[in-house]
Design an enzyme around this catalytic site. Sequence first.
Site: not given
Length: 411
Positions: A134, A339, A392
């Site tokens: 994952s 940023d 998953h």
Amino acid sequence: MTRLHLADHVFPVPLDHTYPGGPSIEVFAREVADAGRAGENLPWLLYLQGGPGGRSPRPLGADGWLGHALRTHRVLLLDQRGTGRSTPATPRTPERVGDLAGYLRHFRADSIVADCELVRRRLGVERWETLGQSYGGFLTMTYLSTAPEALKACYVTGGLPGLTATADEVYACTYPRVAAKVRQYYSRYPADTGRVRRILDRLYEGGVRLPDGDLLTPHRFRTLGLAFGMGNGFERVHWLVEDAFDGDELSHDFLYQVMQLTGFTGNPLFAVLQESIYGQGAKPTAWAAERALADFPHFGRAADSLLFTGEMIYPWMFEEVAALRPFAEAADQLARVEDWPALYDLDRLATNQVPVAAVVYHDDMYVDAGLSLETVQAVGNVRAWVTNEWEHDGVTASGERVLARLMELAI
């Protein structure tokens, strides 16, 4: 039966790797080997756990993917910074840290990979292989971008990120996938439509408290859909709602389980950093999952809907969930960061020579298969296996089969 040899390692690392003389934290890793081969010079496999905010597995035996790996490798189970025994971020952390948002800015993939490199050098490992589950696959792409010379081969299970995808693009894909899983859930357990309706009606009446004192709201209950991306997720929710009531009131056992499943008590970083892992450049993540509700209103907080939500983190969680309240201000500040440094070097990845074998789960609820396949095309030397046999958690649910197949693909 294979016996395990375990050795614990603790490493002091800089909080900010660009300022090695500044504050430090600790990173913990557990070395695991077959006890009968512990003295051999075995190759290393570094396990990169999913998350963000997930600690490494605590081995109970040499089975599944770990058992397969131990036939040929020495495995390092890393607690990523902020998790497990690695200077964990807990609801008490805000009391100890002045600038919490500034502190947590150093808990993304770039810092975790820098930790891995420091650990590798201190262990005297020339090159190692990695297994990224994952979010561990996100870390793998950052690792390949910054220190490919340290990597012999990489295995990724359900974790190839969209290299340029913004948080907005990720959630535009996420909501439809979650809706599809919810439809499958009600198709499998049609009687749960009435059960969930009854639970929600009671919650709309108000006054239902969890054992820790938190108010259980309809929208918090619907976050149980986070489980739907795992192989047994439908069953976990089904058995929970089937026995939800004790007479006309929700049972103590139901409330206790909901508290545990929705409380983030063991992994607050999962919520705090969930959108920050997509931050690159000047564009703030700005609560992308919340903003996306304009296009998917039936998932919204005010919607009287039977839809569960999935891997979405919302501002209200930091008001309503006890373990997250101490992080509320920092989470909001992180959502406004303009940023963020780049996490992936696209040019370097395009010319990658390290063998990468990745499984892409076709129906993955958490990581969009379309974005993953775009990454397969953008990164050099990647061999991908696309399957809908598992969800998953296929690397654990399949026993040893997924890792065994990836190791064969990487040869």
